[in-house]
Design a protein around this motif. Structure first.
Motif, PDB file in Angstrom:
ATOM      1  N   TRP A 101       0.830  -1.208   0.000  1.00 27.04           N
ATOM      2  CA  TRP A 101       0.000   0.000   0.000  1.00 27.04           C
ATOM      3  C   TRP A 101       0.864   1.257   0.000  1.00 27.04           C
ATOM      4  O   TRP A 101       0.621   2.202  -0.744  1.00 27.04           O
ATOM      5  N   LYS A 102       1.893   1.252   0.840  1.00 30.54           N
ATOM      6  CA  LYS A 102       2.783   2.413   0.924  1.00 30.54           C
ATOM      7  C   LYS A 102       4.212   1.924   1.090  1.00 30.54           C
ATOM      8  O   LYS A 102       4.691   1.734   2.206  1.00 30.54           O
ATOM      9  N   PRO A 103       4.916   1.692  -0.009  1.00 27.57           N
ATOM     10  CA  PRO A 103       6.296   1.195   0.074  1.00 27.57           C
ATOM     11  C   PRO A 103       7.192   2.177   0.826  1.00 27.57           C
ATOM     12  O   PRO A 103       7.002   3.384   0.781  1.00 27.57           O
ATOM     13  N   GLY A 104       8.162   1.618   1.535  1.00 27.16           N
ATOM     14  CA  GLY A 104       9.093   2.459   2.279  1.00 27.16           C
ATOM     15  C   GLY A 104      10.316   1.665   2.684  1.00 27.16           C
ATOM     16  O   GLY A 104      10.320   0.432   2.637  1.00 27.16           O
ATOM     17  N   SER A 105      11.331   2.345   3.094  1.00 17.62           N
ATOM     18  CA  SER A 105      12.577   1.692   3.468  1.00 17.62           C
ATOM     19  C   SER A 105      12.674   1.438   4.975  1.00 17.62           C
ATOM     20  O   SER A 105      13.657   0.875   5.446  1.00 17.62           O
ATOM     21  N   THR A 106      11.691   1.902   5.729  1.00 19.85           N
ATOM     22  CA  THR A 106      11.726   1.764   7.191  1.00 19.85           C
ATOM     23  C   THR A 106      11.107   0.421   7.608  1.00 19.85           C
ATOM     24  O   THR A 106      10.201   0.376   8.439  1.00 19.85           O
ATOM     25  N   ILE A 107      11.601  -0.673   7.036  1.00 18.81           N
ATOM     26  CA  ILE A 107      11.017  -1.983   7.306  1.00 18.81           C
ATOM     27  C   ILE A 107      11.240  -2.387   8.760  1.00 18.81           C
ATOM     28  O   ILE A 107      10.322  -2.877   9.428  1.00 18.81           O
ATOM     29  N   ALA A 108      12.442  -2.168   9.263  1.00 19.05           N
ATOM     30  CA  ALA A 108      12.744  -2.579  10.635  1.00 19.05           C
ATOM     31  C   ALA A 108      11.872  -1.827  11.635  1.00 19.05           C
ATOM     32  O   ALA A 108      11.416  -2.405  12.631  1.00 19.05           O
ATOM     33  N   ILE A 109      11.630  -0.536  11.379  1.00 21.05           N
ATOM     34  CA  ILE A 109      10.794   0.253  12.293  1.00 21.05           C
ATOM     35  C   ILE A 109       9.366  -0.249  12.268  1.00 21.05           C
ATOM     36  O   ILE A 109       8.714  -0.406  13.321  1.00 21.05           O
ATOM     37  N   ARG A 110       8.859  -0.528  11.075  1.00 20.52           N
ATOM     38  CA  ARG A 110       7.493  -1.049  10.965  1.00 20.52           C
ATOM     39  C   ARG A 110       7.366  -2.397  11.674  1.00 20.52           C
ATOM     40  O   ARG A 110       6.390  -2.651  12.384  1.00 20.52           O
ATOM     41  N   GLN A 289     -13.040   5.524  -4.446  1.00 19.38           N
ATOM     42  CA  GLN A 289     -12.064   6.493  -3.937  1.00 19.38           C
ATOM     43  C   GLN A 289     -11.406   6.067  -2.626  1.00 19.38           C
ATOM     44  O   GLN A 289     -10.221   5.754  -2.584  1.00 19.38           O
ATOM     45  N   ILE A 290     -12.133   6.031  -1.556  1.00 19.82           N
ATOM     46  CA  ILE A 290     -11.519   5.801  -0.257  1.00 19.82           C
ATOM     47  C   ILE A 290     -11.733   4.376   0.246  1.00 19.82           C
ATOM     48  O   ILE A 290     -11.100   3.948   1.213  1.00 19.82           O
ATOM     49  N   VAL A 291     -12.597   3.627  -0.416  1.00 21.13           N
ATOM     50  CA  VAL A 291     -12.939   2.277   0.047  1.00 21.13           C
ATOM     51  C   VAL A 291     -11.720   1.353   0.082  1.00 21.13           C
ATOM     52  O   VAL A 291     -11.529   0.613   1.059  1.00 21.13           O
ATOM     53  N   PRO A 292     -10.832   1.321  -0.948  1.00 21.66           N
ATOM     54  CA  PRO A 292      -9.651   0.446  -0.861  1.00 21.66           C
ATOM     55  C   PRO A 292      -8.763   0.740   0.342  1.00 21.66           C
ATOM     56  O   PRO A 292      -8.215  -0.173   0.956  1.00 21.66           O
ATOM     57  N   THR A 293      -8.627   2.027   0.679  1.00 20.84           N
ATOM     58  CA  THR A 293      -7.792   2.384   1.836  1.00 20.84           C
ATOM     59  C   THR A 293      -8.418   1.884   3.126  1.00 20.84           C
ATOM     60  O   THR A 293      -7.727   1.347   4.010  1.00 20.84           O
ATOM     61  N   ILE A 294      -9.737   2.028   3.267  1.00 21.41           N
ATOM     62  CA  ILE A 294     -10.422   1.532   4.460  1.00 21.41           C
ATOM     63  C   ILE A 294     -10.288   0.015   4.552  1.00 21.41           C
ATOM     64  O   ILE A 294     -10.036  -0.537   5.626  1.00 21.41           O
ATOM     65  N   ALA A 295     -10.439  -0.664   3.407  1.00 16.63           N
ATOM     66  CA  ALA A 295     -10.309  -2.123   3.396  1.00 16.63           C
ATOM     67  C   ALA A 295      -8.895  -2.548   3.757  1.00 16.63           C
ATOM     68  O   ALA A 295      -8.686  -3.533   4.475  1.00 16.63           O
ATOM     69  N   MET A 296      -7.890  -1.796   3.272  1.00 21.76           N
ATOM     70  CA  MET A 296      -6.508  -2.119   3.599  1.00 21.76           C
ATOM     71  C   MET A 296      -6.251  -1.994   5.095  1.00 21.76           C
ATOM     72  O   MET A 296      -5.606  -2.840   5.712  1.00 21.76           O
TER      73      MET A 296
END
Length: 527
Positions: A101-110, A289-296
C-alpha cells in the motif's frame, strides 16, 4: 464463530496465492473440500471430547490419555510451536499489506512497531485481553461480511459507473489455471497446489472448534448433573460452529474469484510470494475512492489482531503443558493479571523470525512461514486421527460404550487421514518452478518437510529419555533385587512412574463453590 479470533490474512491474503495458482473454480472447490475435512476432523474429535471433556485442548491432553507418552509429548510441543509460528506469519502478512500500500525503506521500524503491539497486548491482564478480543473478532467478522457484500455489489449490480462484473474472470482468463504442465494434468496440479495454499485459512480450525465446545463441560463438577448435559451438547455445538465457519469461508472464496483474475501479478507480487488481497485488487480496479484504503486498514488490523490471538493461544498451550507436568514448571507462573508471562516470553521469541524480512522481502518470508505452519497443521490432523483410532480401540478393549457416535465415523477419520497425508506429502509441490523466490530448491524442500523431522526428533528424544531413565534403574539392581553398591542391604523398591492422564477424570469442589478439574492417576510399574 469459534475460530473468529484467528480470522486473519490466511483468508484475506493467503487465499490470493491460492487463487493465483489454481483459478477461481479451484479456489472454490478447495474451500469446499477443506470445509468437509474440517467437518470430518471435528466429528472424530467430538466423540473423544464428549466422552471426557478437557479444558486444555485435544492435542495437549488426549494424546496422554490414549497414546504413548512420547507421541503425546511430540504432538503437544508441535501444537505449541506451530501456534507460535503463526505470530511471525501474521506480522509479515501485515508487512506485505502495508508495504504494497505504501512502500518504504523503514522496514525494521514497521516490524518493531507491529511486533511490540502484538507482544505487548499479551501482557495485558487476561480479563482485559479477552474483552478486547471480542471487539477485534467483531471487527474482523464485520470486515469479512462487508468485503463480501462489496464483491456481490460489483459482481451483480455494479457500483457508480462500473457495469456488473458477473463471472467474467471465470470466462477470461478462465475458471482453472494450469501449473507446471499444460492440459488436464496441469489443472489437476494447479488444484492440488491451490488446496495446499488455501489450507492456511482452516489451520487448527477443528481443534479450536471442539475446544470451544467442550470448555463449559470440562469445568463443571462431575457431581453436578448439568455436566453430563453439557457434555452431550458438544456434538451439536461443534456442528453449528463448523457451519458458521465453512459457509462464510466458501462464500468468501467465491467472492474473491469475482474480484480478481488469477493471472493478475499483484496477487503474488510479480511471482515473488504473497501479494495483495483479491478484495483490494477488485476495489482498486473499480476505482472507488476511499474504500480500498479503508479495506486495507481493516485487513492490516486483522493481521495484527490475529497475531495477538495466536500468541495468546501459544502461550496458554505452553502454560497448560507446564501445569500438567509436560513442560518446565516456570511456564505456569502467573502475575497478578493472571498472565503466564514466562510462557508469553517463550512463545514471543518466535516473533523474531519476522525480522528476517529486513534481509529478504517480506512477501518471500511470508511464503516460507506459510509452508511451515500448514505442513505442521497437516501433522496435527494426522495426530488427531491416530488419537481417535486409539481411543476406539481402548474403549472396545474395556467393553465400554461411547457417549456419542457420529454417523460419519469412522469413515470421516479415514477420509481425514488420506487428505492430510496427501497434503503433507504434496506440500513440496511448490518447489518445482523456479519463480522469483529467494533460496534454492533444496531450501524450499527443507521448509516444506522440516516439521516431519522436528516431530520425529521430539518423539525420539522423549523416547530415549524414558529408555535411559528405566535402564539406569535396572543397572543398579542385581538379579536378587539388591544394589551392587550394597549387596547385603535390604532390597530397595523400584520407583513407579506416574502417568497422569491414563484414567478417568473427576472434579474436586473448592470451598468457594468453584471446581478444580483433577485427573485420576493410574499407577503401574514399567518393565
Amino acid at each position: 464463530m469459534a475460530i473468529g479470533p484467528t480470522i486473519g490474512t490466511g483468508l484475506f491474503i493467503g487465499a490470493g496465492q491460492a487463487l493465483a495458482v489454481g483459478g477461481p473454480a479451484s479456489l472454490l472447490l478447495s474451500y469446499i473440500i477443506l470445509s468437509i475435512l474440517t467437518l470430518a476432523m471435528t466429528t472424530s474429535m467430538a466423540e473423544v471430547s464428549t466422552h471426557l471433556p478437557s479444558q486444555h485442548g485435544t492435542l495437549v491432553t488426549n494424546g496422554y490419555m490414549y497414546m504413548s507418552k512420547s507421541f503425546a509429548f511430540a504432538s503437544a510441543y508441535l501444537r505449541w510451536y506451530t501456534l507460535a509460528l503463526f505470530v511471525p506469519y501474521e506480522i509479515t502478512s501485515a508487512m506485505v499489506n502495508l508495504g504494497l500500500w505504501k512502500p518504504g525503506s523503514t522496514i525494521a521500524i514497521r516490524l518493531a512497531i507491529i511486533t511490540t503491539i502484538v507482544v505487548g497486548c499479551n501482557f495485558l491482564p487476561e480479563r482485559l485481553f479477552k474483552s478486547s478480543e471480542r471487539l477485534f473478532t467483531a471487527i474482523k467478522i464485520g470486515t469479512m461480511a462487508t468485503l463480501f457484500v462489496l464483491s456481490l455489489a460489483l459482481g451483480l449490480g455494479g457500483v457508480d459507473a462500473q457495469p456488473p462484473w458477473g463471472f467474467k474472470y471465470w470466462k477470461h482468463p478462465g475458471a482453472m489455471n494450469e501449473y507446471l504442465v499444460r492440459g488436464v494434468w496441469g489443472q489437476v496440479l494447479a488444484f492440488l497446489q491451490c488446496l495446499f495454499d488455501g489450507s492456511i485459512a482452516f489451520a487448527f480450525a477443528p481443534e479450536l472448534i471442539v475446544h470451544h465446545a467442550e470448555m463449559p463441560a470440562s469445568l463443571m463438577p462431575a457431581s453436578v448433573g448439568e455436566a453430563a448435559i453439557l457434555s452431550a451438547s458438544i456434538p451439536g455445538i461443534v456442528k453449528s460452529d463448523v457451519a458458521q465457519t465453512a459457509f462464510p469461508y466458501i462464500l468468501s472464496s467465491l467472492a474473491m474469484g469475482v474480484m480478481a483474475p488469477f493471472n493478475d501479478t499483484r496477487l503474488t507480487n510479480n511471482g515473488t510470494g504473497s501479494g495483495s488481497s483479491p478484495y483490494l485488487i477488485g476495489l482498486r480496479d473499480a476505482k472507488l475512492q476511499i474504500v480500498p484504503t479503508i479495506a486495507m486498514v481493516a485487513i492490516l488490523l486483522s493481521a495484527v489482531a490475529s497475531g495477538r490471538s495466536f500468541l495468546y493461544l501459544s502461550s496458554r498451550t505452553l502454560c497448560a503443558m507446564s501445569e500438567l507436568g509436560h513442560a518446565p514448571s516456570a511456564f505456569s507462573t502467573r502475575n497478578r493479571g493472571n498472565v503466564p508471562y514466562l510462557a508469553v516470553v517463550a512463545s514471543a521469541l518466535f516473533s523474531s523470525l519476522a525480522f528476517v524480512s529486513v534481509k529478504i522481502p517480506s512477501t518471500i518470508m511470508n511464503t516460507y512461514l506459510l509452508r511451515l505452519v500448514t505442513s505442521a497443521c497437516f501433522i496435527s490432523s494426522l495426530v488427531s486421527c491416530a488419537t481417535y483410532i486409539r481411543f476406539n480401540r481402548r474403549l472396545r478393549a474395556k467393553g465400554m460404550a461411547k457417549r456419542y457416535s457420529s454417523s460419519l465415523q469412522p469413515f470421516a477419520t479415514y477420509f481425514g487421514m488420506v487428505i492430510s497425508t496427501l497434503l503433507l506429502l504434496g506440500s513440496g509441490l511448490w518447489v518445482a518452478p523456479n519463480g522469483n523466490l529467494t533460496g534454492s530448491r533444496a531450501i524450499r524442500l527443507i521448509v516444506s518437510y522440516v516439521n516431519i523431522g522436528v516431530f520425529s526428533l521430539l518423539f525420539l528424544v522423549h523416547l530415549f529419555k524414558d529408555f535411559v531413565s528405566v535402564a539406569e534403574v535396572d543397572k543398579q539392581m542385581d538379579l536378587g533385587g539388591r544394589s551392587y553398591g550394597n549387596r547385603a542391604g535390604p532390597r530397595e523398591p523400584r520407583t513407579q512412574k506416574m502417568h497422569p492422564h491414563r484414567g478417568g477424570v473427576y472434579a474436586i469442589p473448592e470451598a468457594s463453590g468453584a471446581s478444580d478439574l483433577r485427573v485420576r492417576q493410574t499407577m503401574f510399574t514399567e518393565p
